[in-house]
Design a protein around this motif. Structure first.
Motif, PDB file in Angstrom:
ATOM      1  N   ARG A  91       0.807  -1.217   0.000  1.00 32.92           N
ATOM      2  CA  ARG A  91       0.000   0.000   0.000  1.00 32.92           C
ATOM      3  C   ARG A  91       0.844   1.272   0.000  1.00 32.92           C
ATOM      4  O   ARG A  91       0.567   2.200  -0.713  1.00 32.92           O
ATOM      5  N   GLU A  92       1.871   1.305   0.832  1.00 29.56           N
ATOM      6  CA  GLU A  92       2.679   2.509   0.919  1.00 29.56           C
ATOM      7  C   GLU A  92       3.321   2.824  -0.425  1.00 29.56           C
ATOM      8  O   GLU A  92       3.400   3.956  -0.845  1.00 29.56           O
ATOM      9  N   ARG A 152       6.667   6.703   5.484  1.00 30.17           N
ATOM     10  CA  ARG A 152       6.554   6.924   6.930  1.00 30.17           C
ATOM     11  C   ARG A 152       5.249   7.615   7.313  1.00 30.17           C
ATOM     12  O   ARG A 152       5.114   8.106   8.425  1.00 30.17           O
ATOM     13  N   PRO A 154       1.361   8.199   8.516  1.00 33.39           N
ATOM     14  CA  PRO A 154       0.542   7.489   9.515  1.00 33.39           C
ATOM     15  C   PRO A 154      -0.288   6.381   8.856  1.00 33.39           C
ATOM     16  O   PRO A 154      -0.658   6.490   7.691  1.00 33.39           O
ATOM     17  N   ASP A 155      -0.554   5.332   9.614  1.00 35.86           N
ATOM     18  CA  ASP A 155      -1.321   4.196   9.088  1.00 35.86           C
ATOM     19  C   ASP A 155      -2.683   4.610   8.543  1.00 35.86           C
ATOM     20  O   ASP A 155      -3.182   4.003   7.599  1.00 35.86           O
ATOM     21  N   THR A 158      -4.207   6.373   3.986  1.00 35.90           N
ATOM     22  CA  THR A 158      -4.274   5.401   2.900  1.00 35.90           C
ATOM     23  C   THR A 158      -4.917   6.076   1.694  1.00 35.90           C
ATOM     24  O   THR A 158      -5.483   7.168   1.811  1.00 35.90           O
ATOM     25  N   TRP A 177      -4.389  14.080  10.430  1.00 41.39           N
ATOM     26  CA  TRP A 177      -3.682  12.799  10.408  1.00 41.39           C
ATOM     27  C   TRP A 177      -2.675  12.653  11.540  1.00 41.39           C
ATOM     28  O   TRP A 177      -1.866  11.728  11.539  1.00 41.39           O
TER      29      TRP A 177
END
Length: 186
Positions: A91-92, A152, A154-155, A158, A177
């Motif tokens: 995803r990142e 890096r 934040p989760d 997305t 965020w």
């Protein structure tokens, strides 16, 4: 009905599948001209010409969503399915690619090579509304873009989150965020 007796052997894509893919156009989906039909080959192994072409196209970034009639048309082995899932970029990495793509598209628009998002989208063979959502990523604060490019962020940050409306003010983006504010220079 629009479904053949044995859809796995059908030479034509059933209209309901085409309609389903078309219904996802706002998410950037489009039907590729390439067919990945391994008629006559068993789904029991991964040694199939069309599957190999599909995997190569996924790795090359030409395809990022696969629609199958039944999962056993793709593979019948849980181990092979795990290998197929590994082909998908993390995803990142995908989010970083979207940010880079957004800035590339913006540069093309600012360079007057294309008169509008619609014209650029037609040239790139993608949906204009999808392209507009991607282009909004250029409005992110520079430090947030840096976090994304470094993997890096934040989760919670997305593509699903970013494709929704987000604040235009960089300070509000950081707050949303949970990113610490940038200290004011003295």
């Amino acid at each position: 009905t629009d479904r053949p007796e044995n859809p796995s052997c059908s030479p034509a894509l059933p209209p309901t599948w085409k309609a389903y893919i078309a219904s996802q156009k706002s998410e950037g989906w489009h039907l590729l001209p390439e067919r990945y039909d391994d008629g006559g080959f068993s789904g029991g192994n991964m040694e199939r010409p069309a599957l190999k072409r599909l995997l190569a196209d996924i790795e090359a970034g030409k395809a990022n969503v696969v629609v199958v009639y039944k999962i056993d048309r793709l593979t019948r082995s849980l181990m092979d399915f795990g290998k197929l899932v590994e082909v998908a970029p993390p995803r990142e990495d995908t989010l970083a690619k979207l940010v880079v793509r957004a800035h590339h598209w913006l540069k093309l628009l600012e360079g007057k090579q294309f008169a509008s998002v619609r014209e650029l989208a037609a040239y790139k063979k993608t949906d204009a509304s999808y392209m507009a959502k991607i282009l909004r990523l250029t409005l992110l604060a520079p430090d947030i873009i840096e976090l994304i490019l470094d993997g890096r962020q934040p989760d919670i940050m997305t593509w699903e989150e970013l494709r929704k409306s987000f604040p235009m003010l960089w300070s509000e983006q950081r707050e949303r965020w949970g990113i610490p504010p940038i200290p004011e220079s003295a």
